[in-house]
Design a protein around this motif. Structure first.
Motif, PDB file in Angstrom:
ATOM      1  N   VAL A 553       1.002  -1.253   0.053  1.00 51.60           N
ATOM      2  CA  VAL A 553       0.411  -0.476  -0.096  1.00 51.60           C
ATOM      3  C   VAL A 553       1.399   1.308  -0.385  1.00 51.60           C
ATOM      4  O   VAL A 553       0.721   2.200  -0.548  1.00 51.60           O
ATOM      5  N   TYR A 554       1.909   0.913   0.448  1.00 53.12           N
ATOM      6  CA  TYR A 554       3.288   2.251   0.640  1.00 53.12           C
ATOM      7  C   TYR A 554       3.394   2.858  -0.462  1.00 53.12           C
ATOM      8  O   TYR A 554       3.587   3.185  -1.323  1.00 53.12           O
ATOM      9  N   LEU A 555       3.757   1.570  -0.792  1.00 55.75           N
ATOM     10  CA  LEU A 555       4.486   1.756  -1.956  1.00 55.75           C
ATOM     11  C   LEU A 555       3.904   2.574  -3.458  1.00 55.75           C
ATOM     12  O   LEU A 555       3.719   2.829  -4.478  1.00 55.75           O
ATOM     13  N   TYR A 560       1.002   6.843  -6.714  1.00 57.77           N
ATOM     14  CA  TYR A 560       0.314   7.386  -6.962  1.00 57.77           C
ATOM     15  C   TYR A 560       0.310   9.240  -6.681  1.00 57.77           C
ATOM     16  O   TYR A 560      -0.007  10.616  -6.905  1.00 57.77           O
ATOM     17  N   TYR A 561       1.021   9.760  -5.845  1.00 56.25           N
ATOM     18  CA  TYR A 561       1.735  11.338  -5.521  1.00 56.25           C
ATOM     19  C   TYR A 561       2.731  11.568  -6.756  1.00 56.25           C
ATOM     20  O   TYR A 561       2.227  12.776  -6.805  1.00 56.25           O
ATOM     21  N   TYR A 562       3.293  10.415  -7.762  1.00 54.66           N
ATOM     22  CA  TYR A 562       3.527  11.609  -8.098  1.00 54.66           C
ATOM     23  C   TYR A 562       2.860  11.215 -10.395  1.00 54.66           C
ATOM     24  O   TYR A 562       3.595  12.124 -11.067  1.00 54.66           O
ATOM     25  N   VAL A 563       2.172  10.336 -10.325  1.00 55.75           N
ATOM     26  CA  VAL A 563       0.902   9.672 -11.398  1.00 55.75           C
ATOM     27  C   VAL A 563       0.048  10.692 -10.982  1.00 55.75           C
ATOM     28  O   VAL A 563      -0.577  11.422 -12.560  1.00 55.75           O
ATOM     29  N   LYS A 564      -1.094  10.466  -9.531  1.00 50.00           N
ATOM     30  CA  LYS A 564      -2.416  11.025 -10.071  1.00 50.00           C
ATOM     31  C   LYS A 564      -2.683  12.371  -9.254  1.00 50.00           C
ATOM     32  O   LYS A 564      -3.112  13.048  -9.059  1.00 50.00           O
ATOM     33  N   THR A 565      -1.206  13.152  -8.545  1.00 55.03           N
ATOM     34  CA  THR A 565      -1.449  14.247  -8.025  1.00 55.03           C
ATOM     35  C   THR A 565      -0.194  15.479  -8.257  1.00 55.03           C
ATOM     36  O   THR A 565       0.657  14.838  -8.944  1.00 55.03           O
ATOM     37  N   TYR A 576       1.977  14.621   3.122  1.00 50.20           N
ATOM     38  CA  TYR A 576       1.843  13.095   2.390  1.00 50.20           C
ATOM     39  C   TYR A 576       2.198  12.243   3.573  1.00 50.20           C
ATOM     40  O   TYR A 576       1.908  10.491   3.375  1.00 50.20           O
ATOM     41  N   PHE A 577       3.625  12.149   2.647  1.00 45.83           N
ATOM     42  CA  PHE A 577       4.217  11.119   3.704  1.00 45.83           C
ATOM     43  C   PHE A 577       4.297  10.102   4.254  1.00 45.83           C
ATOM     44  O   PHE A 577       3.849   9.727   5.230  1.00 45.83           O
TER      45      PHE A 577
END
Length: 613
Positions: A553-555, A560-565, A576-577
Motif C-alpha cells: 500500500v505504501y509503494l 499515486y503521489y507522482y502520477v495522480k496528484t 503526505y508521506f
C-alpha cells in the motif's frame, strides 16, 4: 470519579450529536422565515494542488467589515480538522435578493499585492459555509497580455445563488466575477450579490449534489468487488482442500486402533513435515510482550474500523464536518478494552507468568495508535519544515515532550484546551480500559491450553529451499490482500487528496470483510507451508506475512503521489508521506493481528487431533 464523569460526558455528547441533533437536522433542518438573517461563514484558504495545506481565510489580506466577527466552533473532530468558521458579516436575509453591494474597499499596498500574487500563482482556493453547506471559489486568475507576461487578476465580486424549498435552504452556489489587476496604490471595491430561487428538491436530498456518483459507482468499482469476491472463493477453497484432503490422510494414521507394531513403527518413520514439529510449534515466540501488544492493538483496530464504517453507513456521517474524526476518536477510546483483553490473554497463554511483565504489556498497548489522527492534524498545522522532517516516532511523542515548532494561528492550530481534551480521553478512558482489559484477559483467557506439550530442547530447523524461508513467506503473503483492496485504495486516496466526498461506505464494508478473509486464508496457507518445512517459528512469520500488505500500500501511495496528484513543496510532501506512513502502520498492525489470530486457530486445530508425545 473523574474518569467516570468524563466517560459519561463524552458518551452523552456523542449520543446527542449523532442520534439527536443529527436526526433532527437530517430530516427537518433549520427553518427560516422571510427576512431572517443568514450567516455566511468563511473558513480556510490554501493552494488547490496541496489539499491539506490550508490556512485561515484572513491569512490573506482580505478586507472585512468593522466590528468583532462571531466564531462558530464545532466539535472535537471539526477542531482537529483545522476548521474555524468566522462570520463574514455580509448582510444576507432569507428570500431577499441583493443587488451588487459593496462589502468594503480594499487598498492595495506593496505587501498585499505580493501576498495576493503569490496566492494566485499557487492557485489558491477558499471555502465558505452557509447553513452547513460548503461554497468554494478561487482567489484570482492569471491573464496573459500582449507581451506574453502573466497579469495577476483578483476576483472582486461574489455572486451567491441560493435555492430554497419553502422555508429551508437546499443548495448554495458561488460564482466570481469582475477580476481586477493587482496594482500597488490601487483601491478596489469588494462586492457581492445574492439571488434566491425556488426548487422542489427535498431537504434530505440536498447533499446529493456534492456526491460524485459517476466516479464512485463506476463499473470498475463494481468489477473490483466481484474480482475480490472470486479471490475469496478461491482462497477459501484452497484452505478447505488443505484441511479436508491433505490433513485427512494424516489424521487417519492416528485414528487407527488395530495397527500392529510394525505398521505403527513404519508410519512413525514416514512422518514428515508439520507433524515432526509438534513438540516445538507451541514454543513461546521471541519478544512475546511486543507481539502480544501489536496483536491486541490490531484486534482493537479491526473492531474500530468495523464500528466506524457501520456508524458511517447508518448515520451518514460524511455530511457533517469532523463527524468521522469524532466517531473515530470516541470509538477508539471505548474499544481500548479489546486490545488489553487480547494481549493480556495471549501473553499469559504463552507463558508470560511475570506479573511485572504483564503490566508492562498493558502499558505498551496504550502507547500505540491512539493519537495517530490527532498527530496528522497537528502535522497539518506545523509551519517550520525542520519540525516536519522529524521521524514519525518523534511526532508520536510530540504531546509528551517540549517542542519549538511554530504553529500557524491562521490555520486555527489545535487549541490548548483541545489538546487537554484529547489527553484526558486517552488518560482517563483509553488507558484505564486497556489496563482493565489486560487484567481480565489474563484471568479469564490466560490459562495455557496448548494441544501439545512443548519439549525442553528445541528441535533444529533443517535447511530448506529459499522460497520456504520465513522472509520470503512474509513478503509474498501481502500480495493477495493488497490485490483485494487495490482499487478501493485508489478511491480512498482520491477522496482524501483530490476533493472527493467519500460516501460509498457499503463498498468499504464489503472490501474490509474481503480483506479480513483473504488475509486469514493467505496466512494460513503460508503457515502450513512453513510448518511443512519443519520451521516452527510461525508466530512472527504469520504476523509479518499479513502485515506486509501495508508495504505494498505504501509503494502504491508513492506511485499515486507522482502520477495522480500535482502536489509540490516540502511541506505537502512531508505531510503526505508522513501521514500515509502512519496509515500504513495502522493497516499493517491490523492485518498482522488478523493473520496471526487466524493462523493460531489453524495451528491449534490441526494439532488437536494428533497424538503428541
Amino acid at each position: 470519579m473523574l474518569g467516570i464523569f468524563i466517560f459519561d460526558y463524552i458518551f452523552l455528547h456523542v449520543l446527542q450529536l449523532y442520534w439527536g441533533l443529527f436526526l433532527t437536522f437530517l430530516f427537518f433542518g433549520l427553518q427560516y422565515q422571510p427576512e431572517d438573517p443568514i450567516n455566511l461563514w468563511v473558513n480556510k484558504v490554501g493552494p488547490y494542488n496541496n489539499p491539506q495545506e490550508t490556512y485561515n481565510y484572513y491569512s490573506l489580506p482580505f478586507c472585512r467589515r468593522p466590528g468583532n466577527p462571531g466564531h462558530k466552533w464545532g466539535g472535537l473532530g471539526e477542531v482537529l480538522g483545522g476548521n474555524e468558521l468566522i462570520d463574514s458579516q455580509i448582510d444576507i436575509k432569507f428570500q431577499k435578493d441583493v443587488e451588487k453591494t459593496t462589502i468594503c474597499e480594499l487598498e492595495l499596498d506593496e505587501a498585499k499585492v505580493k501576498q495576493f500574487k503569490e496566492a494566485i500563482e499557487n492557485n489558491y482556493w477558499f471555502e465558505f459555509f452557509m447553513d452547513d453547506l460548503p461554497l468554494w471559489g478561487f482567489v484570482g486568475e492569471l491573464h496573459s497580455d500582449r507581451n506574453s507576461d502573466s497579469k495577476h487578476m483578483l476576483f472582486t465580486h461574489k455572486n451567491i445563488t441560493i435555492q430554497h424549498n419553502k422555508d429551508q435552504i437546499i443548495h448554495v452556489n458561488l460564482s466570481q466575477e469582475n477580476p481586477k489587476p493587482l496594482e500597488v496604490g490601487r483601491t478596489v471595491d469588494m462586492t457581492y450579490s445574492v439571488k434566491w430561487t425556488e426548487t422542489n428538491i427535498t431537504f434530505a436530498r440536498r447533499f446529493d449534489v456534492y456526491l460524485d456518483y459517476h466516479f464512485f459507482e463506476h463499473q470498475i468499482h463494481w468489477f473490483s468487488i466481484f474480482n475480490s469476491f472470486m479471490m475469496v472463493i478461491f482462497l477459501t477453497g484452497l484452505v478447505s482442500m488443505i484441511l479436508m484432503r491433505t490433513l485427512r490422510n494424516d489424521y487417519a494414521k492416528y485414528a487407527r486402533e488395530d495397527d500392529d507394531l510394525e505398521s505403527l513403527e513404519r508410519d512413525v518413520n514416514e512422518e514428515s513435515g508439520w507433524k515432526l514439529v509438534h513438540g516445538d510449534v507451541f514454543r513461546p515466540p521471541r519478544s512475546l510482550v511486543l507481539l502480544s501488544a501489536v496483536v491486541g492493538t490490531g484486534a482493537q483496530l479491526a473492531l474500530l474500523i468495523l464500528l466506524v464504517i457501520l456508524f458511517a453507513i447508518v448515520a451518514t456521517l460524511y455530511i457533517g464536518r469532523g463527524a468521522i474524526v469524532t466517531t473515530f476518536i470516541v470509538c477508539y477510546a471505548l474499544t481500548s478494552f479489546v486490545s488489553g483483553y487480547v494481549s493480556g490473554g495471549m501473553y499469559s497463554r504463552n507463558g508470560g507468568l511475570c506479573e511485572k511483565r504483564k503490566k508492562g504489556s498493558g502499558l505498551l498497548i496504550t502507547f500505540d495508535l491512539t493519537l495517530t489522527h490527532e498527530l496528522r492534524e497537528t502535522l497539518d498545522k506545523i509551519d517550520d519544515p525542520n519540525c516536519i522532517s522529524f521521524s514519525i516516532f518523534v511526532l508520536w511523542n510530540w504531546f509528551f515532550s517540549e517542542h519549538h515548532c511554530y504553529l500557524l494561528r491562521s490555520l486555527a492550530a489545535i487549541p490548548f484546551g483541545t489538546m487537554v481534551v484529547v489527553f484526558v480521553i486517552w488518560a482517563f478512558i483509553s488507558f484505564p480500559l486497556a489496563l482493565l482489559g489486560t487484567v481480565v484477559g489474563r484471568n479469564w483467557s490466560g490459562a495455557p491450553n496448548n494441544p501439545c506439550r512443548v519439549k525442553t530442547i528445541p528441535r533444529p530447523i533443517p535447511e530448506k529451499k529459499w522460497y520456504l524461508t520465513p522472509s520470503v513467506v512474509s513478503i509474498m503473503g501481502g500480495l493477495l490482500p493488497f490485490g483485494s483492496i487495490f482499487i478501493e485504495m485508489y478511491f480512498v486516496f482520491t477522496s482524501f487528496w483530490n476533493y472527493k466526498v467519500y460516501y460509498v461506505y457499503g463498498f468499504m464494508l464489503l472490501v474490509f470483510i474481503i480483506l479480513i478473509i483473504v488475509t486469514v486464508c493467505v496466512t494460513i496457507v503460508g503457515t502450513y507451508f512453513l510448518l511443512n518445512a519443519e520451521n516452527y517459528h510461525w508466530q512472527w512469520t504469520s504476523f509479518f506475512s499479513a502485515a506486509s500488505t501495508a508495504i505494498y500500500v505504501y509503494l502504491y501511495s508513492i506511485y499515486y503521489y507522482y502520477v495522480k496528484t500535482k502536489m509540490s513543496g516540502f511541506f505537502q510532501t512531508s505531510f503526505y508521506f508522513g501521514y500515509t506512513a502512519m496509515f500504513c502502520l495502522g493497516l499493517g498492525i491490523l492485518c498482522g493481528a488478523v493473520g496471526y489470530l487466524g493462523s493460531n486457530l489453524f495451528v491449534r486445530r490441526i494439532y488437536r487431533n494428533i497424538k503428541c508425545d
